[in-house]
Structures are given as structure tokens and as C-alpha cells.
Write an enzyme that holds these catalytic residues in place. Structure first.
Site, PDB file in Angstrom:
ATOM      1  CB  SER A 160       5.420   5.579   0.072  1.00  9.08           C
ATOM      2  OG  SER A 160       4.972   4.574   0.636  1.00  9.08           O
ATOM      3  CE1 TYR A 178       8.599   1.698   3.221  1.00 13.03           C
ATOM      4  CE2 TYR A 178       6.309   2.875   2.530  1.00 13.03           C
ATOM      5  CZ  TYR A 178       7.871   2.640   1.855  1.00 13.03           C
ATOM      6  OH  TYR A 178       7.591   3.090   0.769  1.00 13.03           O
TER       7      TYR A 178
END
Length: 338
Positions: free
Chosen positions: A127, A152
Site C-alpha cells: 500500500s 495498517y
């Protein structure tokens, strides 16, 4: 060729499965079908895939080590694309254990399965969030990513480290893909553009964080999946001459590689909202808020390495991408505007 796509009922997994089926791959999909967002949307995606030849589906959670190993032993995959993960920056602040279970424990199960049942190439979703507190743009895979601002992001960086270890120890070719703000039809309801569309059409307020002073490298989903497709047979190889003082940080002495996949064109949040309003045909009632924990001011992908490797660059404009999304949204939810 037989390929495993984890998270096949998810947003990117669904689109990628569709593309690979059209390219005559045999696709095996797995998904745990959890209720992080609307399960019916996942079922709708799955129902489309299940009508196609060469697609099979197993409802399996990545944390179920035994079922993962049984599947690998039975199917003998050529390639694996790991897209299953607990997504969402903000949700990670209130539900941290979901990220450790899915993104860490789940990923180690995939790595172990690839070790025990060798594959030609493991591609996995990282990501743009790994860039965290970085302020130098565009974000390059040569930049250090040691200052995450959400759990995350930390789990995604952990995935890259774990993949490198397995590439080195067990000669598993791995490629990590840092996705930049993916949007489009069949998207995730937890993402801002999707919730904006819902609230605008329902006449509700939309929350605009940091008073709209943010930029995102919005990337249309078709560009993402085309990039993945072109990378499948571009498995990285060992470079025995590699050393960190002379060679790329996104490569290694192991068969390991990291790429950015983004539109290479950051858009101001307020401009994005304006285009969305135009495509929906209704003005938003905006409420301006402070910056949220875990958010970053700007994302901007340097994709020069991706272009060099596969001669491909995402190019869908937000005008075209949001037009397709708005049309899909109204059709899927049976919305008729006066």
C-alpha cells in the site's frame, strides 16, 4: 495456467479475476466473506465470477493454516496473487487485532504454503500507506519507509519484510505492489469516494477532513489490474552482485521486487469532490473537519520503475473514472434521479 487470487470477492480481486478469466487463466478464488463492509456486495461480485468457465471458489480465511495448505496441495498453483487483507487506515485505529490476524498471520500462511508447494511467482498487495510520514514527493520505492502513521501501514510494511525473508531463504520470487487510492465500479463502501456518493445522493452531509487540504493519487481500478496482469510473468530474479550502496532499495540479492502502482498525478480532494458532484448530478452538503489520525496530506506515486519493467502507465483521468463509477453506482443501487 492456474492462479490463486486471495480476496477474489473483494474490489480489486473481483476485477482481476474477471480480467484473468478473459485471458484464459484458470482462476481459483478464496475469500472469507467477512462483514467489514456489505456482504451482499461481495456476494454480487462472486455471483458474476461463478457464472464463468475456469473459475472456482472456496470460502476460506487466510488465518486457517490447514485449509490453506490443503488447497495448495490439491491445486498445484502456478502463480499466487495475495489481495486478501484487512483494509482501511481508520479502522486499524479501533480494531488493531483484525490487522494482525489477517495481514500478518494470514500472510505468513500464504508464504509458508508457497514455500511448501512452490509457485513461479507470488504477487502481493502492499500500500502507498507505507510511506507514512514521508514528505518528499513523488513517493519512490527508493525512499525509506520506516515511519508509518497507522497500524495498517505497519502491517503492509511487515508484509514486504516477510516476503523478502522468504524470497531469500526459500528462493520464492515475490513482488509487492504499493497501490495508490484505488477507485471505480464495484468498489469498497468504506472508501471516501463511495461514501461520498451515497451521502450526496441521500442528501446527507459529507465529512471533508483537513478542510479539504489533501491530495491523493487516485488510481482507477482497471489501471491497477492491468499493471498486475503485465507483472505476472515478470518474476524477479536474484542479483548476486547487489549491494545496498549501489543498487535499488526496491530490489535485492533475493528474487524480490517492489513497485508503486499509481496514477502519477495527485488530485486535490476538493477537485475530486467537484468532479464526483458533476458525475452524480447533485451538489454535496460539505462539513469541514480536522485531520484524522492515521491520515496523510498527500500521496504521489513515482512509477518510473513500473514503466521501465512492463511499458505501462496508469492513465485513466478522474473524469472518466468517476463517470464510470457514478453510472455503476446508480445502476447497482437502482437509483433514479428526478
Amino acid at each position: 495456467m492456474k492462479i490463486l487470487i486471495t480476496g477474489s470477492s473483494g474490489f480489486i480481486g473481483f476485477h482481476l479475476s474477471n480480467l484473468l478469466l478473459s485471458k484464459d487463466f484458470q482462476v481459483v478464488g478464496i475469500d472469507n466473506m467477512n462483514d467489514y463492509y456489505d456482504v451482499q456486495l461481495k456476494k454480487s461480485r462472486l455471483s458474476i465470477l461463478e457464472k464463468k468457465e475456469n473459475f472456482s471458489f472456496h470460502q476460506i480465511d487466510l488465518v486457517d493454516r490447514d485449509k490453506i495448505n490443503e488447497l495448495f496441495e490439491k491445486e498445484k498453483f502456478d502463480y499466487v496473487i495475495n489481495l486478501a487483507a484487512q483494509a482501511g487506515v481508520r479502522y486499524s485505529i479501533t480494531n488493531p487485532y483484525a490487522y494482525i490476524d489477517s495481514n500478518i498471520m494470514g500472510f505468513i500462511n500464504i508464504l509458508e504454503a508457497c514455500r511448501n508447494y512452490p509457485v513461479k511467482h507470488l504477487i502481493y498487495a502492499s500500500s502507498s500507506s507505507v510511506y507514512g510520514g514521508n514528505s518528499v514527493t513523488p513517493f519512490s520505492t527508493e525512499h525509506p519507509v520506516d515511519h508509518p502513521v497507522s497500524l495498517y501501514a505497519a502491517t503492509k510494511k511487515s508484509n514486504e519484510l516477510m516476503a523478502h525473508t522468504y524470497s531469500h531463504l526459500y528462493n520464492i520470487p515475490t513482488t509487492g505492489l504499493r497501490f495508490f487510492t484505488v477507485y471505480g465500479p464495484w468498489g469498497r463502501p468504506d472508501m471516501a469516494y463511495f461514501s461520498f456518493a451515497k451521502d450526496i445522493l441521500e442528501g446527507k452531509e459529507i465529512k471533508v477532513f483537513n478542510h479539504g487540504q489533501m491530495e491523493r493519487d487516485f488510481t482507477y481500478v482497471d489501471d491497477i489490474i492491468m499493471g498486475i496482469y503485465k507483472l505476472i510473468e515478470k518474476a524477479p530474479v536474484k542479483n548476486s552482485d547487489w549491494n545496498e550502496s549501489e543498487y535499488s532499495a526496491s530490489e535485492s540479492f533475493a528474487p524480490y521486487k517492489i513497485f508503486n502502482i499509481g496514477n502519477n498525478n495527485p488530485v486535490k480532494l476538493m477537485d475530486f469532490i467537484k468532479v464526483l458532484e458533476e458525475k452524480i448530478g447533485k451538489e454535496a452538503n460539505k462539513v469541514y473537519m480536522e485531520m484524522q489520525d492515521g491520515d496523510v496530506l498527500k500521496t504521489y506515486a513515482d512509477i518510473s520503475d513500473l514503466e521501465k519493467t512492463i511499458n505501462f502507465k496508469p492513465s485513466t483521468s478522474i473524469e472518466d473514472g468517476l463517470d464510470k463509477f457514478a453510472k455503476w453506482y446508480k445502476e447497482y443501487y437502482n437509483i433514479v434521479q428526478k
